[in-house]
Motif scaffolding. Structure first.
Motif, PDB file in Angstrom:
ATOM      1  N   ALA A 109      16.566 -55.045  21.239  1.00 26.47           N
ATOM      2  CA  ALA A 109      16.930 -54.472  22.541  1.00 26.47           C
ATOM      3  C   ALA A 109      18.228 -53.666  22.436  1.00 26.47           C
ATOM      4  CB  ALA A 109      17.080 -55.585  23.580  1.00 26.47           C
ATOM      5  N   GLY A 110      19.200 -54.178  21.706  1.00 22.53           N
ATOM      6  CA  GLY A 110      20.460 -53.466  21.533  1.00 22.53           C
ATOM      7  C   GLY A 110      20.281 -52.152  20.784  1.00 22.53           C
ATOM      8  N   THR A 111      19.395 -52.147  19.807  1.00 22.58           N
ATOM      9  CA  THR A 111      19.127 -50.913  19.057  1.00 22.58           C
ATOM     10  C   THR A 111      18.504 -49.860  19.957  1.00 22.58           C
ATOM     11  OG1 THR A 111      18.835 -52.190  17.026  1.00 22.58           O
ATOM     12  CG2 THR A 111      17.920 -49.957  17.060  1.00 22.58           C
ATOM     13  N   TYR A 112      17.514 -50.270  20.747  1.00 19.82           N
ATOM     14  CA  TYR A 112      16.900 -49.312  21.677  1.00 19.82           C
ATOM     15  C   TYR A 112      17.920 -48.806  22.703  1.00 19.82           C
ATOM     16  CZ  TYR A 112      12.176 -49.892  19.949  1.00 19.82           C
ATOM     17  OH  TYR A 112      11.050 -49.868  19.169  1.00 19.82           O
ATOM     18  N   TRP A 147      19.035 -44.983  23.198  1.00 18.72           N
ATOM     19  CA  TRP A 147      18.903 -44.340  24.517  1.00 18.72           C
ATOM     20  C   TRP A 147      20.244 -43.743  24.952  1.00 18.72           C
ATOM     21  CZ3 TRP A 147      21.462 -45.906  28.996  1.00 18.72           C
ATOM     22  CH2 TRP A 147      21.083 -45.241  30.153  1.00 18.72           C
ATOM     23  N   ARG A 148      21.302 -44.497  24.718  1.00 19.61           N
ATOM     24  CA  ARG A 148      22.638 -44.027  25.101  1.00 19.61           C
ATOM     25  C   ARG A 148      23.072 -42.813  24.283  1.00 19.61           C
ATOM     26  NH1 ARG A 148      27.819 -47.648  24.340  1.00 19.61           N
ATOM     27  NH2 ARG A 148      29.227 -45.919  24.293  1.00 19.61           N
TER      28      ARG A 148
END
Length: 153
Positions: A142-145, A149-150
Protein backbone atom coordinates in the motif's frame (compact mmCIF):
# COMPACT_ATOMS: atom_id res chain seq x y z
CA UNK A 1 42.75 0.96 7.04
CA UNK A 2 39.81 -0.32 5.03
CA UNK A 3 37.78 -3.15 6.51
CA UNK A 4 35.34 -5.06 4.32
CA UNK A 5 32.03 -6.50 5.44
CA UNK A 6 33.06 -10.17 5.71
CA UNK A 7 36.01 -9.81 8.13
CA UNK A 8 34.11 -7.19 10.17
CA UNK A 9 31.05 -9.46 10.33
CA UNK A 10 33.12 -12.46 11.39
CA UNK A 11 35.00 -10.44 14.03
CA UNK A 12 31.87 -8.85 15.50
CA UNK A 13 29.98 -12.15 15.33
CA UNK A 14 32.71 -13.84 17.34
CA UNK A 15 32.71 -10.96 19.82
CA UNK A 16 28.92 -11.27 20.18
CA UNK A 17 29.19 -15.02 20.85
CA UNK A 18 31.97 -14.41 23.39
CA UNK A 19 29.92 -11.70 25.14
CA UNK A 20 26.85 -13.97 25.16
CA UNK A 21 28.89 -16.75 26.73
CA UNK A 22 30.52 -14.40 29.24
CA UNK A 23 27.16 -12.97 30.39
CA UNK A 24 25.33 -16.35 30.10
CA UNK A 25 22.73 -14.89 27.73
CA UNK A 26 19.95 -17.27 26.74
CA UNK A 27 17.64 -15.33 24.43
CA UNK A 28 14.02 -16.32 23.86
CA UNK A 29 13.03 -17.91 20.56
CA UNK A 30 13.27 -15.68 17.48
CA UNK A 31 15.05 -12.98 19.45
CA UNK A 32 18.39 -13.06 17.64
CA UNK A 33 17.98 -9.97 15.46
CA UNK A 34 15.12 -7.69 16.39
CA UNK A 35 15.69 -3.97 16.11
CA UNK A 36 12.37 -3.09 17.75
CA UNK A 37 12.63 -5.41 20.74
CA UNK A 38 16.33 -4.87 21.34
CA UNK A 39 15.84 -1.10 21.16
CA UNK A 40 12.94 -1.31 23.61
CA UNK A 41 14.97 -3.47 25.98
CA UNK A 42 17.94 -1.10 25.80
CA UNK A 43 15.77 1.90 26.68
CA UNK A 44 13.82 0.02 29.38
CA UNK A 45 17.01 -1.45 30.93
CA UNK A 46 18.62 2.00 31.04
CA UNK A 47 15.51 3.60 32.60
CA UNK A 48 15.31 0.76 35.16
CA UNK A 49 18.94 1.31 36.17
CA UNK A 50 18.72 5.11 36.32
CA UNK A 51 15.33 5.55 38.00
CA UNK A 52 14.89 2.19 39.80
CA UNK A 53 11.71 1.35 37.90
CA UNK A 54 10.43 -2.08 36.89
CA UNK A 55 9.82 -1.79 33.15
CA UNK A 56 9.57 -5.11 31.32
CA UNK A 57 12.84 -6.35 29.83
CA UNK A 58 13.35 -9.66 28.01
CA UNK A 59 15.28 -12.35 29.88
CA UNK A 60 18.21 -11.94 27.48
CA UNK A 61 18.63 -8.31 28.57
CA UNK A 62 18.24 -8.64 32.34
CA UNK A 63 21.96 -8.59 33.20
CA UNK A 64 23.06 -6.35 30.33
CA UNK A 65 21.01 -5.17 27.33
CA UNK A 66 21.41 -6.67 23.87
CA UNK A 67 23.18 -3.96 21.88
CA UNK A 68 21.98 -4.87 18.37
CA UNK A 69 20.62 -1.38 17.72
CA UNK A 70 23.87 0.27 18.82
CA UNK A 71 25.91 -2.20 16.75
CA UNK A 72 23.86 -1.60 13.60
CA UNK A 73 24.10 2.17 14.05
CA UNK A 74 27.87 2.09 14.66
CA UNK A 75 28.41 -0.41 11.85
CA UNK A 76 26.49 1.76 9.39
CA UNK A 77 28.41 4.83 10.54
CA UNK A 78 31.75 3.01 10.20
CA UNK A 79 30.84 1.73 6.73
CA UNK A 80 29.68 5.16 5.54
CA UNK A 81 32.77 6.93 6.87
CA UNK A 82 35.21 4.32 5.53
CA UNK A 83 33.64 4.41 2.06
CA UNK A 84 33.52 8.21 1.99
CA UNK A 85 29.72 8.34 1.75
CA UNK A 86 28.97 9.88 5.15
CA UNK A 87 27.02 13.16 4.96
CA UNK A 88 24.93 14.87 7.60
CA UNK A 89 21.51 15.83 6.27
CA UNK A 90 18.47 17.12 8.08
CA UNK A 91 14.97 16.06 7.06
CA UNK A 92 12.55 18.51 5.44
CA UNK A 93 10.15 18.16 8.36
CA UNK A 94 11.92 16.84 11.51
CA UNK A 95 8.72 16.55 13.57
CA UNK A 96 6.94 14.46 10.91
CA UNK A 97 10.02 12.26 10.51
CA UNK A 98 10.17 11.70 14.29
CA UNK A 99 6.41 11.02 14.49
CA UNK A 100 6.60 8.47 11.66
CA UNK A 101 9.49 6.74 13.47
CA UNK A 102 7.44 6.56 16.67
CA UNK A 103 4.48 5.08 14.77
CA UNK A 104 6.67 2.48 13.02
CA UNK A 105 8.36 1.45 16.29
CA UNK A 106 5.05 1.13 18.16
CA UNK A 107 3.48 -0.86 15.33
CA UNK A 108 6.51 -3.17 15.29
CA UNK A 109 6.19 -3.75 19.03
CA UNK A 110 2.43 -4.34 18.73
CA UNK A 111 3.04 -6.87 15.96
CA UNK A 112 5.53 -8.72 18.13
CA UNK A 113 8.81 -7.51 16.67
CA UNK A 114 10.56 -6.17 13.62
CA UNK A 115 10.34 -7.66 10.14
CA UNK A 116 13.17 -10.14 10.75
CA UNK A 117 11.54 -11.45 13.91
CA UNK A 118 8.13 -11.61 12.22
CA UNK A 119 9.66 -13.68 9.42
CA UNK A 120 11.30 -16.01 11.96
CA UNK A 121 8.02 -16.37 13.85
CA UNK A 122 6.16 -17.02 10.59
CA UNK A 123 8.68 -19.70 9.62
CA UNK A 124 8.01 -21.39 12.96
CA UNK A 125 4.29 -21.46 12.10
CA UNK A 126 3.19 -19.01 14.77
CA UNK A 127 -0.17 -17.44 13.88
CA UNK A 128 0.69 -13.98 15.23
CA UNK A 129 3.91 -14.00 13.22
CA UNK A 130 2.09 -14.97 10.03
CA UNK A 131 -0.59 -12.33 10.62
CA UNK A 132 2.00 -9.65 11.46
CA UNK A 133 4.14 -10.49 8.43
CA UNK A 134 1.09 -10.43 6.16
CA UNK A 135 0.10 -7.05 7.61
CA UNK A 136 3.60 -5.72 7.08
CA UNK A 137 3.64 -6.95 3.48
CA UNK A 138 0.24 -5.34 2.86
CA UNK A 139 1.53 -2.08 4.36
CA UNK A 140 4.62 -2.14 2.13
CA UNK A 141 2.49 -2.73 -0.96
CA UNK A 142 0.00 0.00 0.00
CA UNK A 143 2.83 2.41 0.82
CA UNK A 144 4.52 1.71 -2.51
CA UNK A 145 1.33 2.42 -4.44
CA UNK A 146 0.77 5.60 -2.40
CA UNK A 147 4.32 6.83 -3.07
CA UNK A 148 3.96 6.10 -6.79
CA UNK A 149 0.59 7.94 -6.86
CA UNK A 150 2.11 10.89 -5.03
CA UNK A 151 5.13 11.03 -7.36
CA UNK A 152 2.90 11.12 -10.46
CA UNK A 153 0.48 13.66 -9.00
Amino acid sequence: MRVTAVPAGVAFGLLAVAAGTLFAVRPPEAYGVCMACHGRDLVDWTINRLFHTRLTVADASLVFPVLTTVGVLLGALFAAVSSGEFRLRSPDNPFRTFACGVVVMNCALLAGGCSVRLLLRSAAGERLGILGFAGMAAGVIAGTYWLRWRAVR
